[in-house]
Design an enzyme around this catalytic site. Structure first.
Site, PDB file in Angstrom:
ATOM      1  N   GLY A  14       0.758  -1.242   0.000  1.00 55.42           N
ATOM      2  CA  GLY A  14       0.000   0.000   0.000  1.00 55.42           C
ATOM      3  C   GLY A  14       0.786   1.288   0.000  1.00 55.42           C
ATOM      4  N   SER A  20       2.588   8.365   2.252  1.00 52.97           N
ATOM      5  CA  SER A  20       1.800   7.203   2.683  1.00 52.97           C
ATOM      6  C   SER A  20       2.212   6.745   4.080  1.00 52.97           C
ATOM      7  CB  SER A  20       2.001   6.035   1.712  1.00 52.97           C
ATOM      8  OG  SER A  20       1.585   6.382   0.399  1.00 52.97           O
ATOM      9  N   ILE A  21       1.243   6.328   4.877  1.00 54.54           N
ATOM     10  CA  ILE A  21       1.564   5.743   6.193  1.00 54.54           C
ATOM     11  C   ILE A  21       2.419   4.505   5.975  1.00 54.54           C
ATOM     12  CG2 ILE A  21       0.642   4.603   8.232  1.00 54.54           C
ATOM     13  CD1 ILE A  21      -1.754   6.447   8.115  1.00 54.54           C
ATOM     14  N   ALA A  98     -12.799   3.566  -0.978  1.00 51.53           N
ATOM     15  CA  ALA A  98     -14.252   3.708  -1.119  1.00 51.53           C
ATOM     16  C   ALA A  98     -14.459   4.801  -2.165  1.00 51.53           C
ATOM     17  CB  ALA A  98     -14.903   4.109   0.201  1.00 51.53           C
ATOM     18  N   TYR A 158     -17.085  10.081   7.204  1.00 59.41           N
ATOM     19  CA  TYR A 158     -16.301   8.866   7.006  1.00 59.41           C
ATOM     20  C   TYR A 158     -17.184   7.732   6.478  1.00 59.41           C
ATOM     21  CZ  TYR A 158     -12.272   5.787   7.910  1.00 59.41           C
ATOM     22  OH  TYR A 158     -11.212   4.920   7.783  1.00 59.41           O
ATOM     23  N   LYS A 165     -14.286  -0.353   8.137  1.00 59.12           N
ATOM     24  CA  LYS A 165     -13.238  -0.445   9.171  1.00 59.12           C
ATOM     25  C   LYS A 165     -13.747  -1.240  10.383  1.00 59.12           C
ATOM     26  CE  LYS A 165      -9.809   1.896   7.298  1.00 59.12           C
ATOM     27  NZ  LYS A 165      -8.525   1.253   6.880  1.00 59.12           N
ATOM     28  N   ILE A 194      -3.831  11.810   9.021  1.00 61.36           N
ATOM     29  CA  ILE A 194      -2.553  12.286   8.470  1.00 61.36           C
ATOM     30  C   ILE A 194      -2.834  12.709   7.038  1.00 61.36           C
ATOM     31  CG2 ILE A 194      -0.203  11.611   7.800  1.00 61.36           C
ATOM     32  CD1 ILE A 194      -0.279   9.536  10.069  1.00 61.36           C
ATOM     33  N   THR A 196      -2.564  12.412   3.745  1.00 60.01           N
ATOM     34  CA  THR A 196      -2.033  11.513   2.718  1.00 60.01           C
ATOM     35  C   THR A 196      -2.863  11.653   1.442  1.00 60.01           C
ATOM     36  OG1 THR A 196      -3.562   9.781   3.397  1.00 60.01           O
ATOM     37  CG2 THR A 196      -1.387   9.797   4.468  1.00 60.01           C
ATOM     38  N   LEU A 197      -2.456  10.950   0.401  1.00 61.94           N
ATOM     39  CA  LEU A 197      -3.214  10.944  -0.861  1.00 61.94           C
ATOM     40  C   LEU A 197      -4.630  10.422  -0.586  1.00 61.94           C
ATOM     41  CD1 LEU A 197      -2.921  11.313  -3.961  1.00 61.94           C
ATOM     42  CD2 LEU A 197      -2.280   8.888  -4.060  1.00 61.94           C
ATOM     43  N   SER A 198      -4.720   9.384   0.264  1.00 64.69           N
ATOM     44  CA  SER A 198      -6.037   8.815   0.588  1.00 64.69           C
ATOM     45  C   SER A 198      -6.918   9.816   1.319  1.00 64.69           C
ATOM     46  CB  SER A 198      -5.852   7.571   1.465  1.00 64.69           C
ATOM     47  OG  SER A 198      -5.295   6.524   0.717  1.00 64.69           O
TER      48      SER A 198
HETATM   49  C1  LIG Z   1     -13.918  12.556   8.181  1.00 68.17           C
HETATM   50  C2  LIG Z   1     -12.776  11.753   8.675  1.00 68.17           C
HETATM   51  C3  LIG Z   1     -11.478  12.552   8.583  1.00 68.17           C
HETATM   52  C4  LIG Z   1     -10.295  11.687   9.019  1.00 68.17           C
HETATM   53  C5  LIG Z   1     -10.059  10.566   8.034  1.00 68.17           C
HETATM   54  C6  LIG Z   1      -8.726   9.850   8.362  1.00 68.17           C
HETATM   55  C7  LIG Z   1      -8.468   8.867   7.276  1.00 68.17           C
HETATM   56  C8  LIG Z   1      -7.736   9.258   6.151  1.00 68.17           C
HETATM   57  C9  LIG Z   1      -7.497   8.357   5.114  1.00 68.17           C
HETATM   58  C10 LIG Z   1      -7.988   7.056   5.225  1.00 68.17           C
HETATM   59  O1  LIG Z   1      -7.779   6.133   4.223  1.00 68.17           O
HETATM   60  C11 LIG Z   1      -8.614   6.151   3.128  1.00 68.17           C
HETATM   61  C12 LIG Z   1      -8.301   5.306   2.069  1.00 68.17           C
HETATM   62  C13 LIG Z   1      -9.054   5.329   0.907  1.00 68.17           C
HETATM   63  C14 LIG Z   1     -10.142   6.177   0.834  1.00 68.17           C
HETATM   64  O2  LIG Z   1     -10.901   6.187  -0.318  1.00 68.17           O
HETATM   65  C15 LIG Z   1     -10.554   7.109  -1.289  1.00 68.17           C
HETATM   66  C16 LIG Z   1      -9.437   7.927  -1.171  1.00 68.17           C
HETATM   67  C17 LIG Z   1      -9.162   8.835  -2.216  1.00 68.17           C
HETATM   68  C18 LIG Z   1      -9.985   8.878  -3.320  1.00 68.17           C
HETATM   69  C19 LIG Z   1     -11.091   8.016  -3.361  1.00 68.17           C
HETATM   70  O3  LIG Z   1     -11.895   8.043  -4.413  1.00 68.17           O
HETATM   71  N1  LIG Z   1     -11.350   7.146  -2.349  1.00 68.17           N
HETATM   72  C20 LIG Z   1     -10.472   7.006   1.890  1.00 68.17           C
HETATM   73  C21 LIG Z   1      -9.695   6.993   3.061  1.00 68.17           C
HETATM   74  C22 LIG Z   1      -8.707   6.665   6.350  1.00 68.17           C
HETATM   75  O4  LIG Z   1      -9.161   5.391   6.390  1.00 68.17           O
HETATM   76  C23 LIG Z   1      -8.942   7.562   7.384  1.00 68.17           C
END
Ligand SMILES: CCCCCCc1ccc(Oc2ccc(Oc3cccc(O)n3)cc2)c(O)c1
Length: 257
Positions: A14, A20-21, A98, A158, A165, A194, A196-198
């Site tokens: 990943g 990235s973490i 997601a 979220y 999760k 954090i 990140t791109l995600s």
């Molecule tokens: C409202 C909550 C704010 C804190 C969110 C912290 C967090 C940040 C990133 C996280 O990881 C993801 C991984 C994929 C993901 O789905 C995405 C990411 C980018 C584009 C996209 O179409 N889907 C959403 C979060 C995650 O699980 C949790």
């Protein structure tokens, strides 16, 4: 007992870029002397991951594709790992996804396809890779995945990722129960937000960072390095008595009402 991982090999799944973490975890394991194997999903990440791995100056590192939604890709990825290194001592699962439109507004806007996609990639994939990795962890080992507070209680926006999760966190416990007799531990790090791109995919991310700086017991946000250090603990013998656990590395934010 110590934190050295000299002579041990870990799979890190990943890494997308330097924020990235998973990259924070990789750097901590590398510093402790581990040999690393990286997997990425999607051609678009291949060059970025290879560039990053080159900075470790470790010519024993491998970089392989692995789309966790395809069982045959997981099988071929771990067959290659078995052929090249034989035994692994652990795996960092830093994979989730997601649809962006389901990560804002009302949770119940999600449709069946979006719900299944989020659970397929963000929850089932841990079980799928644990099954494959178990066959290579003949000397025992440790599996670590990433989760977030939104899987334990409602965090606005979220949404379906929180439901996935929750499934991931329950999977950690059931996998810990199955794999303990093979000397394999399974734990999760519940990381504070954090950038990140995600994180770019989750609605109103910035406001939650501000609230953490104002209210979290440590009055600051979480860093990649902190998560990497806790992962090092979970991959080392120092955590040999810990399995089925969710460790919060979030400046203490989760204790607040
Ligand atoms: C409202 C909550 C704010 C804190 C969110 C912290 C967090 C940040 C990133 C996280 O990881 C993801 C991984 C994929 C993901 O789905 C995405 C990411 C980018 C584009 C996209 O179409 N889907 C959403 C979060 C995650 O699980 C949790």
């Amino acid at each position: 007992m110590q934190l050295s991982l000299q002579g041990k090999t870990y799979v890190v799944m990943g890494v997308a870029n330097k924020r990235s973490i998973a990259w924070g975890i990789a750097r901590a394991l590398h510093a402790a002397g581990a040999r690393l194997i990286f997997t990425y999903a999607g051609e678009r990440f291949e060059n970025e991951v290879k560039k990053l791995v080159a900075t470790l100056e470790d010519d024993t590192a491998l970089v392989l594709p692995c789309d966790v939604t395809k069982d045959e890709e997981i099988a071929s990825c771990f067959a290659q790992i078995k052929e090249q290194v034989g035994v692994i001592h652990g795996l960092a699962h830093c994979i989730a996804f997601a649809n962006k439109e389901h990560l804002e507004g009302e949770y119940m806007n999600v449709d069946r396809e979006g719900f299944l996609l989020a659970h397929n990639i963000s929850a089932y994939s841990l079980t799928a890779v644990a099954k494959a990795a178990k066959e290579l962890m003949t000397e025992g080992g440790s599996i670590v995945t990433l989760t977030y507070l939104g899987g334990e209680r409602v965090v606005q926006n979220y949404n379906v990722m929180g439901v996935a999760k929750a499934s991931l966190e329950a999977s950690v416990k059931y996998l810990a129960n199955d794999l303990g007799k093979y000397g394999i531990r399974v734990n999760a790090i519940s990381a504070g937000p954090i950038r990140t791109l995600s994180a770019k995919g989750v609605g109103d991310f910035n406001s939650i960072l501000k609230e953490i700086e104002e209210r979290a017991p440590l009055r600051r946000t979480t860093t990649q390095e902190e998560v990497g250090d806790t992962a090092l603990f979970l991959f080392s013998d120092l955590s040999r008595g810990v399995t089925g656990e969710i460790i919060h590395v979030d400046s203490g934010y989760h204790i607040l009402a």
